[in-house]
Enzyme design. Structure first.
Site, PDB file in Angstrom:
ATOM      1  N   GLN A 195       0.810  -1.102   0.295  1.00 63.27           N
ATOM      2  CA  GLN A 195       0.019   0.061   0.124  1.00 63.27           C
ATOM      3  C   GLN A 195       0.746   1.213   0.111  1.00 63.27           C
ATOM      4  O   GLN A 195       2.112   1.303   0.248  1.00 63.27           O
ATOM      5  CB  GLN A 195      -0.892  -0.025   1.353  1.00 63.27           C
ATOM      6  CG  GLN A 195       0.052  -0.232   2.463  1.00 63.27           C
ATOM      7  CD  GLN A 195      -1.052  -0.804   3.783  1.00 63.27           C
ATOM      8  OE1 GLN A 195      -2.299  -0.995   3.699  1.00 63.27           O
ATOM      9  NE2 GLN A 195      -0.143  -1.341   4.568  1.00 63.27           N
ATOM     10  N   ASP A 198       0.107   0.459  13.631  1.00 58.38           N
ATOM     11  CA  ASP A 198       0.285   1.716  14.429  1.00 58.38           C
ATOM     12  C   ASP A 198       1.089   1.352  15.743  1.00 58.38           C
ATOM     13  O   ASP A 198       1.310   2.446  16.513  1.00 58.38           O
ATOM     14  CB  ASP A 198      -0.671   2.553  14.391  1.00 58.38           C
ATOM     15  CG  ASP A 198      -2.013   2.031  14.992  1.00 58.38           C
ATOM     16  OD1 ASP A 198      -2.893   1.709  14.367  1.00 58.38           O
ATOM     17  OD2 ASP A 198      -1.784   1.841  16.374  1.00 58.38           O
ATOM     18  N   GLU A 224       1.819  -7.849  11.427  1.00 59.27           N
ATOM     19  CA  GLU A 224       1.738  -6.764  10.745  1.00 59.27           C
ATOM     20  C   GLU A 224       2.058  -7.118   9.215  1.00 59.27           C
ATOM     21  O   GLU A 224       3.280  -7.253   9.073  1.00 59.27           O
ATOM     22  CB  GLU A 224       1.999  -5.573  11.301  1.00 59.27           C
ATOM     23  CG  GLU A 224       2.121  -4.263  10.514  1.00 59.27           C
ATOM     24  CD  GLU A 224       0.951  -3.826   9.513  1.00 59.27           C
ATOM     25  OE1 GLU A 224      -0.230  -3.515  10.392  1.00 59.27           O
ATOM     26  OE2 GLU A 224       0.830  -3.823   8.272  1.00 59.27           O
ATOM     27  N   ASP A 254      -6.731  -5.875  14.559  1.00 60.79           N
ATOM     28  CA  ASP A 254      -7.164  -4.400  14.394  1.00 60.79           C
ATOM     29  C   ASP A 254      -6.530  -4.058  12.939  1.00 60.79           C
ATOM     30  O   ASP A 254      -5.396  -3.675  12.565  1.00 60.79           O
ATOM     31  CB  ASP A 254      -5.765  -3.793  15.308  1.00 60.79           C
ATOM     32  CG  ASP A 254      -5.719  -2.268  15.170  1.00 60.79           C
ATOM     33  OD1 ASP A 254      -4.854  -1.635  15.662  1.00 60.79           O
ATOM     34  OD2 ASP A 254      -6.542  -1.632  14.477  1.00 60.79           O
ATOM     35  N   SER A 255      -7.400  -4.270  12.153  1.00 54.80           N
ATOM     36  CA  SER A 255      -7.033  -4.153  10.298  1.00 54.80           C
ATOM     37  C   SER A 255      -7.663  -2.882   9.946  1.00 54.80           C
ATOM     38  O   SER A 255      -8.388  -2.104  10.657  1.00 54.80           O
ATOM     39  CB  SER A 255      -8.005  -5.272   9.909  1.00 54.80           C
ATOM     40  OG  SER A 255      -9.503  -4.992   9.814  1.00 54.80           O
ATOM     41  N   PRO A 270      -4.865  -5.662   1.318  1.00 53.72           N
ATOM     42  CA  PRO A 270      -4.435  -6.809   2.186  1.00 53.72           C
ATOM     43  C   PRO A 270      -5.541  -7.115   3.129  1.00 53.72           C
ATOM     44  O   PRO A 270      -5.445  -8.348   3.737  1.00 53.72           O
ATOM     45  CB  PRO A 270      -3.205  -6.348   2.489  1.00 53.72           C
ATOM     46  CG  PRO A 270      -3.273  -4.884   2.476  1.00 53.72           C
ATOM     47  CD  PRO A 270      -3.929  -4.500   1.289  1.00 53.72           C
TER      48      PRO A 270
HETATM   49  N1  SAM Z   1      -6.680   1.425  13.778  1.00 54.12           N
HETATM   50  C1  SAM Z   1      -6.870   1.507  12.615  1.00 54.12           C
HETATM   51  C2  SAM Z   1      -8.052   1.475  11.900  1.00 54.12           C
HETATM   52  O1  SAM Z   1      -8.878   0.936  12.905  1.00 54.12           O
HETATM   53  O2  SAM Z   1      -8.606   1.619  10.783  1.00 54.12           O
HETATM   54  C3  SAM Z   1      -5.944   0.666  11.915  1.00 54.12           C
HETATM   55  C4  SAM Z   1      -4.799  -0.015  12.530  1.00 54.12           C
HETATM   56  S1  SAM Z   1      -3.320  -0.448  11.609  1.00 54.12           S
HETATM   57  C5  SAM Z   1      -3.005   0.678  10.736  1.00 54.12           C
HETATM   58  C6  SAM Z   1      -4.211  -1.481  10.036  1.00 54.12           C
HETATM   59  C7  SAM Z   1      -3.078  -2.626   9.688  1.00 54.12           C
HETATM   60  O3  SAM Z   1      -3.712  -3.599   9.107  1.00 54.12           O
HETATM   61  C8  SAM Z   1      -2.254  -1.865   8.677  1.00 54.12           C
HETATM   62  O4  SAM Z   1      -1.126  -1.468   9.240  1.00 54.12           O
HETATM   63  C9  SAM Z   1      -2.114  -2.780   7.412  1.00 54.12           C
HETATM   64  O5  SAM Z   1      -0.922  -2.684   6.725  1.00 54.12           O
HETATM   65  C10 SAM Z   1      -2.511  -4.106   8.059  1.00 54.12           C
HETATM   66  N2  SAM Z   1      -3.039  -5.073   7.465  1.00 54.12           N
HETATM   67  C11 SAM Z   1      -3.945  -5.255   6.291  1.00 54.12           C
HETATM   68  N3  SAM Z   1      -4.095  -6.293   5.877  1.00 54.12           N
HETATM   69  C12 SAM Z   1      -3.389  -7.415   6.586  1.00 54.12           C
HETATM   70  C13 SAM Z   1      -3.053  -8.535   6.690  1.00 54.12           C
HETATM   71  N4  SAM Z   1      -3.626  -9.410   5.786  1.00 54.12           N
HETATM   72  N5  SAM Z   1      -2.310  -9.166   7.648  1.00 54.12           N
HETATM   73  C14 SAM Z   1      -1.564  -8.394   8.478  1.00 54.12           C
HETATM   74  N6  SAM Z   1      -1.931  -6.982   8.550  1.00 54.12           N
HETATM   75  C15 SAM Z   1      -2.699  -6.644   7.631  1.00 54.12           C
END
Ligand code: SAM
Length: 294
Positions: free
Chosen positions: A43, A98, A118, A167-168, A174
């Site tokens: 991303q 984060d 992550e 926490d996605s 992804p």
């Molecule tokens: N707190 C924020 C929210 O609620 O929108 C988001 C938390 S965090 C930034 C979300 C994370 O999920 C991102 O860093 C992203 O890269 C990760 N992510 C997305 N798909 C994933 C997957 N299949 N496996 C592991 N991490 C993933």
């Protein structure tokens, strides 16, 4: 600034990030400057210093968390499941780049290990460097980072975790597979007998169908489930939902005891967050959503 990063536009000498939420809804944040920008294999990652919310993490143009209100979401996705489990020792966080949820989980002395899975290492690197209000310094030796796909990671484990926090980001890119039915089966299998999981389940206003679908899918595998809410100012519509799935009956909210160093969650908030307004109850009962149409 010679080249404007993707998703940033200049208008009358001012920089703006405009979140393209849907056809008829755009949300704009005025930006002071760009602290971090990188296109990872997964991303587009930015940390922007915004006027009203301070540094904010932005993935593919969507605000994920900000220094001003990130604590609300991170406390609520962490302390609800962790305060409901009698002895959380092994914790898995999927997503959460984060590092805010990991920072909250580390507040429990009885927690022995936190696996943070992550997919995108750039998110952790950017958050630790530019968003310390959210990530903390998080050098806690109990936190183990795995930069892999959470779906694949969780398939490899059986009966290992007491609490899993999903926490996605939104169910695109992804993160899309983190909302699929099979993923919840894997979560169930990865939890110990008394285990429970919490996942963010989108907006009851703007993503009612995804919220309902998540609640239903969790209920396919978990005999006990609850939805709870919190208000996160930088998420579209403010009101946000979380879905809890538990292998064992959940204790009555009034039995929750909570004393941690927090800014949003307290014992009253943790007990009352399960009280749902009529329209959300009706959504979960399968009635037609009256919320904003896409
Ligand atoms: N707190 C924020 C929210 O609620 O929108 C988001 C938390 S965090 C930034 C979300 C994370 O999920 C991102 O860093 C992203 O890269 C990760 N992510 C997305 N798909 C994933 C997957 N299949 N496996 C592991 N991490 C993933």
């Amino acid at each position: 600034m010679e080249r404007l990063p993707k998703y940033i536009r200049s208008s009358q000498g001012k920089l703006w990030l405009t979140e393209d939420e849907r056809d008829n809804l755009k949300i704009s944040y005025r930006i002071k400057n760009v602290l971090f920008e990188e296109t990872s294999p997964y991303q587009h990652v930015m940390v922007l210093d915004s006027y009203d919310f301070g540094p904010m993490l932005v993935l593919d143009g969507v605000v994920q968390t900000t220094s001003m209100d990130g604590y609300i979401y991170n406390e609520m996705i962490s302390h609800v499941p962790l305060s409901l489990h009698p002895h959380p020792r092994n914790v898995l966080i999927i997503g959460g780049g984060d590092c805010g949820a990991a920072k909250e989980a580390a507040k429990y002395e009885e927690v022995e290990r936190i696996d943070l899975v992550e997919i995108d290492e750039a998110v952790v690197r950017a958050s630790k460097r530019y968003m310390p209000e959210v990530s903390g310094n998080l050098s806690d030796p109990r936190v183990h980072y795995h930069f892999v796909d959470g779906v694949q990671f969780v398939k490899q484990v059986q009966s290992k975790y007491d609490v899993i926090i999903v926490d996605s980001s939104d169910p695109v890119g992804p993160a899309q597979q983190l909302f699929e039915t099979g993923f919840y089966q894997s979560l169930y299998n990865a939890l110990n007998e008394g285990g429970l999981m919490a996942c963010q389940s989108q907006s009851p206003i703007f993503h009612a169908e995804i919220m309902r679908q998540t609640y239903e899918r969790v209920g396919t595998f978990f005999p006990h489930r609850k939805l709870y809410t919190a208000v996160v100012p930088t998420y579209p519509g403010g009101l946000w939902s979380f879905t809890l799935g538990s292998k064992r009956p959940l204790p009555a909210p009034e039995r929750i005891r909570f004393h941690k160093n927090t800014r949003y969650a307290n014992e009253d908030v943790l007990r009352q967050c399960f009280s749902l307004p009529v329209f959300i109850q009706e959504l979960l009962e399968g009635k037609e959503a009256v919320s904003a149409k896409p």
